[in-house]
Enzyme design. Sequence first.
Site, PDB file in Angstrom:
ATOM      1  N   ASN A  58      12.606   0.613  -5.792  1.00 22.63           N
ATOM      2  CA  ASN A  58      12.328   0.765  -7.207  1.00 22.63           C
ATOM      3  C   ASN A  58      13.690   1.805  -7.693  1.00 22.63           C
ATOM      4  O   ASN A  58      13.375   2.904  -8.413  1.00 22.63           O
ATOM      5  CB  ASN A  58      11.067   1.600  -7.509  1.00 22.63           C
ATOM      6  CG  ASN A  58       9.963   0.705  -7.452  1.00 22.63           C
ATOM      7  OD1 ASN A  58      10.321  -0.659  -6.900  1.00 22.63           O
ATOM      8  ND2 ASN A  58       8.782   0.977  -7.525  1.00 22.63           N
ATOM      9  N   ARG A  97       3.568  -7.044   1.090  1.00 23.52           N
ATOM     10  CA  ARG A  97       2.412  -6.883   0.554  1.00 23.52           C
ATOM     11  C   ARG A  97       1.520  -7.957   0.643  1.00 23.52           C
ATOM     12  O   ARG A  97       2.177  -9.197   0.812  1.00 23.52           O
ATOM     13  CB  ARG A  97       2.238  -6.201  -0.831  1.00 23.52           C
ATOM     14  CG  ARG A  97       2.725  -4.710  -1.167  1.00 23.52           C
ATOM     15  CD  ARG A  97       2.876  -4.158  -2.275  1.00 23.52           C
ATOM     16  NE  ARG A  97       4.095  -5.004  -3.024  1.00 23.52           N
ATOM     17  CZ  ARG A  97       4.468  -4.520  -4.250  1.00 23.52           C
ATOM     18  NH1 ARG A  97       4.027  -3.322  -4.833  1.00 23.52           N
ATOM     19  NH2 ARG A  97       5.517  -5.148  -4.676  1.00 23.52           N
TER      20      ARG A  97
END
Length: 348
Positions: free
Chosen positions: A81, A212
Amino acid sequence: MKVQFIVISILCLFLLPSSYATIPSKYAKQSDEWFRSKEGMHIADNVLTWQTPSGSWPKNKDTASKPFDGDSKDLHGTFDNSATINELRFLARAFRLTNVTRYHQAFLKGISHIFEAQYPNGGWPQYYPIGKSYHRHITFNDNAMVRILELLQDVSESSDYDFLKMEERTKAKNAVTKGIDCILRTQIKQDCKLVAWCAQHDEKTLKPTWARPYEPPSISGAESVGVIRFLMSIEEPTQEIIAAIEGAVEWFRSVTIQGIRLEKFTNTDGQEDRRVVKDPNAAPIWARFYEIDTNRPIFLDRDSIVRYSFSEITQERRTGYAYYGGWATRLIKDEYPRWREKHKLLTK
């Protein structure tokens, strides 16, 4: 027509994978005078307090407006990020304009952290020191590795980093070379044809792998665009780099999705939702995940079950993740043709 354009624009913003730009990026275009001002130096000093003992910064935190006042051991630095990279770029400019030693020292600590975190095969994990979870994988997701390479490329070549010793700049150049090699080695092949990349690759085998529960081994229609753009930024591309770009762009052309768009609506439960609707005038889009063997778009909930229809995943994932986007539009229409012209490649 104007209302439709606004709706489409909003949806396009939603569909882009979030870069989670860290707070220092807000100040990147401030004037030289601002960086030398009391306010500018105050912001820079705040950024210093958020640096972890290993040299990185945490993600999704305001690392500029206020100083960190907790235990530094509780900070978990990452390359995800935009974290760490934006702080380092900010501090490099702060040092260039103020000559304040502590900014220089923090930058050196951060760049050393990047060198240390690089795997021998040239890739970078999402977090370092590495753990046992998916964060250890080579991470293209959200352009993490590309941002690292862009910074190191600037460190090795740009006059903005003339304040560094030749040793650091040479290390950066070597790290970029290794990173490019990793990119070339991780490119997925279909029937011996080069295509694109997964959002994450195993740090040992280099094969596409899980992150994920809803991020499977697949071909990425989003992150691969950033990888191609980085390869196109190389001033003197080798034949291997050219082949990688050509193969990836050709793959993007072959998996373009026409005639549909995402639409926002309120479902029967009163929740904001999204659905796919047919629209012959819709702009081309791409799926976030393509099945490696078939190139079929795939969609997953948190149960990790592969589905082939956007409508089959839950409202939480339909609204909480970018499964479709116009990621390759500008690449194919503008950037790639200009790259071919720049390097005097034969027109396709």
